[in-house]
Design a protein around this motif. Structure first.
Motif, mmCIF file in Angstrom:
data_model
loop_
_atom_site.group_PDB
_atom_site.id
_atom_site.type_symbol
_atom_site.label_atom_id
_atom_site.label_comp_id
_atom_site.label_asym_id
_atom_site.label_seq_id
_atom_site.Cartn_x
_atom_site.Cartn_y
_atom_site.Cartn_z
ATOM 1 N N LEU A 61 0.828 -1.210 0.000
ATOM 2 C CA LEU A 61 0.000 0.000 0.000
ATOM 3 C C LEU A 61 0.862 1.259 0.000
ATOM 4 O O LEU A 61 0.420 2.320 -0.455
ATOM 5 N N GLY A 62 2.074 1.168 0.563
ATOM 6 C CA GLY A 62 2.972 2.315 0.597
ATOM 7 C C GLY A 62 3.436 2.717 1.974
ATOM 8 O O GLY A 62 3.926 3.831 2.166
ATOM 9 N N LEU A 63 3.346 1.810 2.962
ATOM 10 C CA LEU A 63 3.725 2.192 4.324
ATOM 11 C C LEU A 63 5.208 2.529 4.428
ATOM 12 O O LEU A 63 5.583 3.434 5.179
ATOM 13 N N GLY A 64 6.055 1.820 3.697
ATOM 14 C CA GLY A 64 7.473 2.166 3.704
ATOM 15 C C GLY A 64 7.720 3.555 3.151
ATOM 16 O O GLY A 64 8.546 4.321 3.671
ATOM 17 N N LEU A 65 6.998 3.922 2.098
ATOM 18 C CA LEU A 65 7.102 5.264 1.526
ATOM 19 C C LEU A 65 6.665 6.317 2.535
ATOM 20 O O LEU A 65 7.271 7.392 2.639
ATOM 21 N N VAL A 66 5.607 6.004 3.275
ATOM 22 C CA VAL A 66 5.128 6.914 4.324
ATOM 23 C C VAL A 66 6.220 7.153 5.353
ATOM 24 O O VAL A 66 6.520 8.304 5.731
ATOM 25 N N ALA A 67 6.824 6.067 5.838
ATOM 26 C CA ALA A 67 7.864 6.179 6.863
ATOM 27 C C ALA A 67 9.057 6.980 6.366
ATOM 28 O O ALA A 67 9.602 7.822 7.098
ATOM 29 N N LYS A 85 -0.327 0.750 -3.921
ATOM 30 C CA LYS A 85 -1.749 0.506 -4.124
ATOM 31 C C LYS A 85 -2.643 1.486 -3.374
ATOM 32 O O LYS A 85 -3.873 1.365 -3.427
ATOM 33 N N ALA A 86 -2.057 2.437 -2.681
ATOM 34 C CA ALA A 86 -2.838 3.402 -1.912
ATOM 35 C C ALA A 86 -2.348 4.816 -2.161
ATOM 36 O O ALA A 86 -1.206 5.040 -2.582
ATOM 37 N N LEU A 87 -3.208 5.771 -1.898
ATOM 38 C CA LEU A 87 -2.766 7.146 -1.724
ATOM 39 C C LEU A 87 -2.023 7.178 -0.396
ATOM 40 O O LEU A 87 -2.549 6.718 0.618
ATOM 41 N N TRP A 88 -0.815 7.685 -0.391
ATOM 42 C CA TRP A 88 -0.006 7.579 0.815
ATOM 43 C C TRP A 88 0.579 8.934 1.202
ATOM 44 O O TRP A 88 0.930 9.756 0.372
ATOM 45 N N GLY A 89 0.650 9.128 2.508
ATOM 46 C CA GLY A 89 1.232 10.344 3.068
ATOM 47 C C GLY A 89 1.207 10.230 4.583
ATOM 48 O O GLY A 89 1.023 9.145 5.136
ATOM 49 N N TYR A 90 1.379 11.336 5.253
ATOM 50 C CA TYR A 90 1.337 11.309 6.715
ATOM 51 C C TYR A 90 0.694 12.584 7.231
ATOM 52 O O TYR A 90 0.712 13.630 6.584
ATOM 53 N N GLY A 91 0.102 12.463 8.424
ATOM 54 C CA GLY A 91 -0.595 13.594 9.024
ATOM 55 C C GLY A 91 0.144 14.143 10.221
ATOM 56 O O GLY A 91 0.807 13.407 10.960
ATOM 57 N N VAL A 92 0.032 15.445 10.413
ATOM 58 C CA VAL A 92 0.613 16.149 11.554
ATOM 59 C C VAL A 92 -0.539 16.578 12.460
ATOM 60 O O VAL A 92 -1.479 17.221 12.004
ATOM 61 N N GLU A 93 -0.477 16.200 13.721
ATOM 62 C CA GLU A 93 -1.565 16.559 14.637
ATOM 63 C C GLU A 93 -1.469 18.035 15.001
ATOM 64 O O GLU A 93 -0.422 18.507 15.453
ATOM 65 N N ILE A 365 -0.959 7.777 6.706
ATOM 66 C CA ILE A 365 -2.234 7.822 5.993
ATOM 67 C C ILE A 365 -2.099 6.942 4.751
ATOM 68 O O ILE A 365 -1.282 7.220 3.872
ATOM 69 N N LEU A 366 -2.884 5.879 4.712
ATOM 70 C CA LEU A 366 -2.961 4.997 3.558
ATOM 71 C C LEU A 366 -4.421 4.926 3.153
ATOM 72 O O LEU A 366 -5.261 4.427 3.916
#
Length: 409
Positions: A61-67, A85-93, A365-366
């Protein structure tokens, strides 16, 4: 009409936030440090797991890319898929703290409106007025604890005295929380819940996010064990969240795990609570099978946090993530063409870190579904972008906060 899911991997953060130093968490990285620990043998446990962290479905899905994007480090065992296979990114609280409710509320598109209240790291830590009122209104001979403590440790330390005296064990942590532990048989489960309701009312003026009932069983000779009948009593969430939008539109809603408690049972629809991650995964698949068009499912997978993060159990945390990953093909197969799912987290809880508290981190975020073309969505400046995106997907009015990443995808 499309359907949507939010799967919260409770505490699976993906790298320290820029303000992590304010919380004593500079350098924390739940996913990255977990993967490194596994690669160096610290995640090995005979009969449980060994070797590199193995999560091929999340990796695809892209978790390595997220990290990598979040922390600057590719976790060992992960890859750079050419076509994630997913839209991937990360969120900041954007909300302050590193608490479960604030993370979930923000994920739903309505960040906490005001700072939480916290109890100082002192002994006693609770204001005398609060303690006296709880004792008087609860008909108690007194309380034990009155300090910051890990939940397992304080029950082991004070469980026998609790049984002997009838005094409940009251403690807190770095979170905005007032926790009450009591023996299910000697004190009584319903009595514990009633006492927590009193504490919830008394804590309102202090802006304490949650009061948590922590029932346990056992004895001093064989040891004490917490039971799955925990119950959270939270402050009601801010208005304009995704759950409220779903309810106002008359859509179906399923809240699985402790989601109902976290949202103070406001607009939480059908609440399903079972024992453990895999039981909640089963419940998610069952709810998805019956979910009508336009409906929403939110599931919290608590074991990462409670059973392994707080206990700093590296092998257990890794195994928990690997087992979750192994179930992902079942979810993929159960999704209809228009369905959209988001995997994220509410905070971190780095099992390699000092102490026993949550860690202030980014959230992965996946976003995936049968018709989703994978690709980067970048750094999102609020967890609220998840709620905003799913509101757009479900064709609902916009949430109170957040910007849809579906438009940019």
């Amino acid at each position: 009409m499309p359907r949507a899911l939010i799967l919260v991997l409770d505490s699976v953060g993906c790298g320290g936030a820029q303000d992590a130093a304010l919380y004593g968490d500079a350098g924390a990285d739940t996913l990255g440090h977990l993967a490194v620990a596994c690669a160096t043998g610290r995640g090995d446990r005979n009969g449980v797991r060994q070797g590199l962290l193995n999560a091929p479905n999340l990796d695809a899905l892209g978790l390595g890319l997220v990290a990598l994007a979040s922390s600057g480090m590719m976790p060992p065992g992960f890859s750079l898929p050419a076509e994630p296979k997913a839209l991937w990114g990360y969120g900041v609280e954007c909300a302050q703290g590193k608490d479960t409710p604030s993370g979930h509320w923000e994920m739903a598109g309505a960040p906490a409106l005001a700072p939480w209240g916290y109890f100082p790291k002192a002994a006693p830590c609770f204001p005398p007025k609060l303690t006296q009122a709880l004792i008087a209104e609860g008909g108690l001979p007194g309380i034990l604890g009155d300090c910051h403590a890990p939940g397992i440790e304080i029950i082991e330390r004070l469980g026998a005295e609790h049984i002997r005296t009838g005094m409940p064990i009251c403690y807190t942590s770095a979170d905005s929380v007032f926790q009450i532990a009591a023996h299910e048989e000697h004190f009584g489960l319903e009595r514990l819940y009633d006492l927590c309701k009193v504490a919830r009312r008394l804590c309102d003026a202090l802006a304490i996010g949650r009061v948590i009932a922590r029932p346990f069983v056992g004895d001093a000779r064989q040891g004490f064990v917490r039971t799955p009948r925990r119950k959270d009593f939270a402050i009601p969430p801010p208005p304009g969240n995704l759950l409220e939008r779903v309810a106002q539109a008359g859509r179906a809603m399923a809240s699985i795990g402790k989601v109902g408690d976290i949202f103070a049972h406001c607009f939480t629809g059908q609440e399903i609570k079972r024992d453990g991650n895999m039981a909640h995964f089963d419940a998610t698949l069952e709810a998805l099978r019956d979910l009508p068009d336009g409906g929403l499912i939110i599931t919290n997978f608590l074991d990462f946090d409670t059973d392994f993060g707080h206990r700093r159990d590296i092998a257990g945390y890794a195994h928990c993530l690997e087992i979750f990953d192994s179930r992902m093909p079942e979810l993929f197969a159960a999704m209809r063409p228009g369905d959209l799912a988001v995997i994220s987290s509410d905070h971190g809880n780095d099992p390699t870190w000092t102490g026993t508290d949550h860690t202030r981190e980014h959230a992965p975020i996946l976003c995936f579904g049968p018709r989703v073309a994978g690709g980067p969505i970048g750094r999102r400046e609020s967890f609220a972008d998840i709620g905003a995106s799913l509101a757009a997907h479900l064709e609902l009015p916009a949430t109170a906060s957040g910007s849809s990443f579906l438009k940019a995808a």
